[in-house]
Design a protein around this motif. Structure first.
Motif, PDB file in Angstrom:
ATOM      1  N   ILE A   7      12.800  -0.317  -3.992  1.00 19.19           N
ATOM      2  CA  ILE A   7      13.222   0.930  -4.636  1.00 19.19           C
ATOM      3  C   ILE A   7      14.641   0.732  -5.146  1.00 19.19           C
ATOM      4  O   ILE A   7      15.600   0.726  -4.366  1.00 19.19           O
ATOM      5  N   THR A   8      14.771   0.567  -6.441  1.00 15.88           N
ATOM      6  CA  THR A   8      16.079   0.323  -7.049  1.00 15.88           C
ATOM      7  C   THR A   8      16.680   1.570  -7.692  1.00 15.88           C
ATOM      8  O   THR A   8      17.885   1.638  -7.921  1.00 15.88           O
ATOM      9  N   THR A   9      15.829   2.563  -8.011  1.00 16.79           N
ATOM     10  CA  THR A   9      16.287   3.848  -8.543  1.00 16.79           C
ATOM     11  C   THR A   9      15.438   4.940  -7.909  1.00 16.79           C
ATOM     12  O   THR A   9      14.206   4.862  -7.954  1.00 16.79           O
ATOM     13  N   ASP A  10      16.083   5.940  -7.341  1.00 17.54           N
ATOM     14  CA  ASP A  10      15.347   6.945  -6.561  1.00 17.54           C
ATOM     15  C   ASP A  10      14.888   8.111  -7.423  1.00 17.54           C
ATOM     16  O   ASP A  10      15.213   9.283  -7.156  1.00 17.54           O
ATOM     17  N   HIS A  11      14.077   7.816  -8.446  1.00 18.86           N
ATOM     18  CA  HIS A  11      13.546   8.877  -9.306  1.00 18.86           C
ATOM     19  C   HIS A  11      12.689   9.858  -8.504  1.00 18.86           C
ATOM     20  O   HIS A  11      11.916   9.454  -7.626  1.00 18.86           O
ATOM     21  N   SER A  12      12.810  11.134  -8.853  1.00 19.68           N
ATOM     22  CA  SER A  12      11.996  12.158  -8.181  1.00 19.68           C
ATOM     23  C   SER A  12      10.517  12.003  -8.504  1.00 19.68           C
ATOM     24  O   SER A  12       9.656  12.452  -7.737  1.00 19.68           O
ATOM     25  N   GLY A  13      10.202  11.370  -9.641  1.00 16.66           N
ATOM     26  CA  GLY A  13       8.821  11.254 -10.079  1.00 16.66           C
ATOM     27  C   GLY A  13       7.988  10.226  -9.353  1.00 16.66           C
ATOM     28  O   GLY A  13       6.759  10.179  -9.525  1.00 16.66           O
ATOM     29  N   PHE A  14       8.608   9.380  -8.538  1.00 17.20           N
ATOM     30  CA  PHE A  14       7.832   8.397  -7.781  1.00 17.20           C
ATOM     31  C   PHE A  14       7.086   9.085  -6.628  1.00 17.20           C
ATOM     32  O   PHE A  14       7.623  10.004  -5.990  1.00 17.20           O
ATOM     33  N   ASP A  15       5.872   8.620  -6.363  1.00 17.43           N
ATOM     34  CA  ASP A  15       5.068   9.145  -5.252  1.00 17.43           C
ATOM     35  C   ASP A  15       5.445   8.366  -3.993  1.00 17.43           C
ATOM     36  O   ASP A  15       4.872   7.314  -3.702  1.00 17.43           O
ATOM     37  N   TYR A  16       6.410   8.890  -3.241  1.00 15.38           N
ATOM     38  CA  TYR A  16       6.909   8.151  -2.086  1.00 15.38           C
ATOM     39  C   TYR A  16       5.917   8.140  -0.929  1.00 15.38           C
ATOM     40  O   TYR A  16       5.972   7.236  -0.086  1.00 15.38           O
ATOM     41  N   ASP A  17       5.014   9.116  -0.882  1.00 12.05           N
ATOM     42  CA  ASP A  17       3.969   9.072   0.148  1.00 12.05           C
ATOM     43  C   ASP A  17       3.038   7.888  -0.100  1.00 12.05           C
ATOM     44  O   ASP A  17       2.657   7.173   0.835  1.00 12.05           O
ATOM     45  N   MET A  18       2.689   7.668  -1.375  1.00  8.27           N
ATOM     46  CA  MET A  18       1.858   6.521  -1.710  1.00  8.27           C
ATOM     47  C   MET A  18       2.597   5.214  -1.443  1.00  8.27           C
ATOM     48  O   MET A  18       2.020   4.247  -0.923  1.00  8.27           O
ATOM     49  N   ILE A  19       3.880   5.199  -1.753  1.00  9.18           N
ATOM     50  CA  ILE A  19       4.680   4.001  -1.504  1.00  9.18           C
ATOM     51  C   ILE A  19       4.750   3.715  -0.007  1.00  9.18           C
ATOM     52  O   ILE A  19       4.657   2.566   0.432  1.00  9.18           O
ATOM     53  N   ALA A  20       4.889   4.778   0.783  1.00  5.88           N
ATOM     54  CA  ALA A  20       4.958   4.611   2.235  1.00  5.88           C
ATOM     55  C   ALA A  20       3.673   4.031   2.802  1.00  5.88           C
ATOM     56  O   ALA A  20       3.683   3.321   3.812  1.00  5.88           O
ATOM     57  N   ASP A  21       2.537   4.327   2.153  1.00  6.19           N
ATOM     58  CA  ASP A  21       1.247   3.822   2.618  1.00  6.19           C
ATOM     59  C   ASP A  21       0.960   2.403   2.131  1.00  6.19           C
ATOM     60  O   ASP A  21      -0.074   1.826   2.469  1.00  6.19           O
ATOM     61  N   SER A  22       1.863   1.847   1.337  1.00  3.83           N
ATOM     62  CA  SER A  22       1.650   0.514   0.799  1.00  3.83           C
ATOM     63  C   SER A  22       1.596  -0.528   1.905  1.00  3.83           C
ATOM     64  O   SER A  22       2.282  -0.424   2.932  1.00  3.83           O
ATOM     65  N   THR A  23       0.755  -1.528   1.708  1.00  6.63           N
ATOM     66  CA  THR A  23       0.673  -2.621   2.685  1.00  6.63           C
ATOM     67  C   THR A  23       1.824  -3.608   2.513  1.00  6.63           C
ATOM     68  O   THR A  23       2.093  -4.410   3.404  1.00  6.63           O
ATOM     69  N   ALA A  24       2.505  -3.556   1.373  1.00  6.13           N
ATOM     70  CA  ALA A  24       3.622  -4.451   1.112  1.00  6.13           C
ATOM     71  C   ALA A  24       4.879  -3.942   1.806  1.00  6.13           C
ATOM     72  O   ALA A  24       5.047  -2.727   1.998  1.00  6.13           O
ATOM     73  N   PRO A  25       5.774  -4.832   2.205  1.00  5.04           N
ATOM     74  CA  PRO A  25       7.053  -4.381   2.751  1.00  5.04           C
ATOM     75  C   PRO A  25       7.840  -3.623   1.682  1.00  5.04           C
ATOM     76  O   PRO A  25       7.767  -3.950   0.498  1.00  5.04           O
ATOM     77  N   VAL A  26       8.564  -2.611   2.102  1.00  3.14           N
ATOM     78  CA  VAL A  26       9.343  -1.784   1.179  1.00  3.14           C
ATOM     79  C   VAL A  26      10.830  -1.942   1.499  1.00  3.14           C
ATOM     80  O   VAL A  26      11.254  -1.705   2.637  1.00  3.14           O
ATOM     81  N   PHE A  27      11.591  -2.342   0.501  1.00  2.00           N
ATOM     82  CA  PHE A  27      13.043  -2.464   0.626  1.00  2.00           C
ATOM     83  C   PHE A  27      13.664  -1.333  -0.176  1.00  2.00           C
ATOM     84  O   PHE A  27      13.581  -1.296  -1.394  1.00  2.00           O
ATOM     85  N   ASP A  28      14.274  -0.384   0.515  1.00  2.00           N
ATOM     86  CA  ASP A  28      14.789   0.841  -0.088  1.00  2.00           C
ATOM     87  C   ASP A  28      16.309   0.736  -0.235  1.00  2.00           C
ATOM     88  O   ASP A  28      17.046   0.873   0.750  1.00  2.00           O
TER      89      ASP A  28
END
Length: 451
Positions: free
Chosen positions: A413-434
């Motif tokens: 996550i390089t830009t915290d746009h409001s339009g991103f679905d963060y619930d879907m991102i949270a469910d991702s199997t990939a590691p998330v670097f915020d």
């Protein structure tokens, strides 16, 4: 007697020109020009037109002129309907023909002031604009420079250029500096209601410029003693942010090594009701102001044999953040037995800040370059930018969906746009670097990393 007549003619002429201009501003018959129809100039032109003045916008880019004259908006902070209404009513039009300067009573110069390849000020846009205005400058006209620049620009560059017309500043025409204060994406403060600072070459110049802004804007107008004070004030504003963001970034670097959550630290610190102002770390600075403007001051300071150590150190820290982000990406992938080379790195955000479409000087551009140098397969999503250009190459942004996230080796996550679905991102199997603490209030995946 002849000497007394000569001494009195200057203030008499000045007062006549000033009163004529002030009268035109009061009864809305003044024609106002704006040179440069970008993030600063176009919102200003629209506000002046909405205030009841006929406005002529000048730009060298044919595409901008065509869009404005068709009532098509390309700046996020402008209400589309406002631009259409002003164009359709004839209050606002755009042109590349500077001969129309002859028709205006006041003109604001809002052109870029970038750095060159040696990190020195490039004032060519300002100088070219001043030269064009000088060709059609006429008695009683007001010229205001709004472009962010080093202290002394108005009196050292713009004033001599205008006086080559044969007219005298403060007698025949009025000249002032009033720094732009534009914060893209800010829903509270806009061009309309942000307070204005004005510094004229003479008191009459200040009075004329202040009268124009008071007639157009809702924000208060603060008059200072000279253009240099107003120019330094603007640099100080941006340097203040530049240095405090660098402090937040340095604290983030240290907290990362110590295993401390920097975001929690800032949240705790800002509970103090005095003596602290919250600034946040991130992947680096972007935009056309904060990463650039402080270096205008460091360049000017060298002329006075002064080394702005704190400003330059802050620049080093902020400019190093994209490299730190890429190092963290490499480390997270390494934990999973994956090299950067060949890995799919999905970057969420190309814009330099939240909920805007501006990617000028965005740190994401540097991050992309560093990742591609290491052989990563970079994919970018942005809810505000469909495509962008970096080093002569165009990149298309892709829509975020579960399938693409599942294909990624790491999501950043390089830009915290409001339009991103963060619930879907949270469910991702990939590691998330915020890098923006965007998911602080959402369920986090097991493999979640903060800056």
């Amino acid at each position: 007697m002849l000497r007394e007549s000569a001494e009195t003619v200057k203030p008499v002429k000045q007062d006549r020109h000033k009163e004529e201009l002030l009268a035109k501003l009061r009864d809305k018959t003044a024609v106002i020009g704006v040179i440069g129809l970008g993030y600063v100039g176009l919102p200003l032109a629209v506000e002046k037109a909405k205030a009841g003045y006929r406005v002529i916008g000048f730009d060298v880019q044919a595409s901008k002129i065509e869009m404005v004259n068709q009532g098509l908006n390309y700046i996020g902070d402008i209400v589309d309907a406002d631009l259409r209404e002003m164009v359709n009513s004839g209050q606002l039009r755009a042109t590349a023909d500077y001969a129309f300067i002859a028709e205006v009573d006041a003109v604001a110069i809002c052109v870029p002031t970038p750095l060159d390849v040696y990190q020195q000020p490039d004032t060519s846009y300002v100088e070219n604009s001043a030269a064009e205005v000088a060709r059609f400058l006429h008695p009683g006209m007001l010229v205001v420079l709004e472009s962010t620049t080093y202290p002394g620009t108005t009196e050292e560059l713009v004033k001599p250029a205008l006086e080559r017309s044969g007219l005298v500043c403060g007698e025949d025409f009025f000249l002032a500096y009033s720094p732009e204060r534009v914060d893209p994406g800010n829903r509270t403060f806009s061009t309309k209601n942000t307070p204005k600072v004005v510094g004229g070459v003479t008191p009459a110049c200040s009075e004329a410029a202040a009268a124009m802004y008071r007639a157009v804007l809702e924000g208060s107008v603060h008059v200072v003693s000279s253009p240099a004070v107003a120019e330094m004030e603007k640099i100080y504003e941006n340097t203040f942010r530049h240095i405090n963001i660098a402090l937040a970034n340095e604290m983030a670097l240290l907290c990362s090594r110590m295993g401390i959550n920097i975001w929690e630290v800032v949240d705790a610190a800002k509970t103090k009701p005095y003596g602290f102002m919250a600034f946040y770390p991130g992947p680096g600075l972007g935009g056309h102001c904060i990463p650039i403007d402080p270096f205008y001051l460091t360049w000017k300071a060298r002329k006075y044999n002064y080394h702005t150590r704190l400003i330059e150190l802050a620049g080093e820290i902020n400019q190093a953040m994209p490299e730190f982000v890429v190092q963290r990406i490499a480390g997270i992938l390494n934990e999973r037995g994956k090299p950067v080379h060949g890995s799919v790195v999905h970057l969420l955000g190309a814009a330099y800040k939240k909920d805007i479409d501006d990617y000028r000087e965005s740190p994401v551009l540097h991050i992309i370059g560093l990742l591609e140098e290491k052989g990563a397969r970079v994919r970018i999503s942005d809810t505000h930018i469909p495509s962008f250009k970096r080093d002569g190459r165009f990149y298309d942004c892709v829509s975020v969906n579960e399938e693409l996230l599942g294909e990624a080796d790491i999501v950043v996550i390089t830009t915290d746009h409001s339009g991103f679905d963060y619930d879907m991102i949270a469910d991702s199997t990939a590691p998330v670097f915020d890098t923006r603490n965007a998911m602080r209030d959402r369920r986090k995946p097991a493999s979640y990393y903060l800056l």
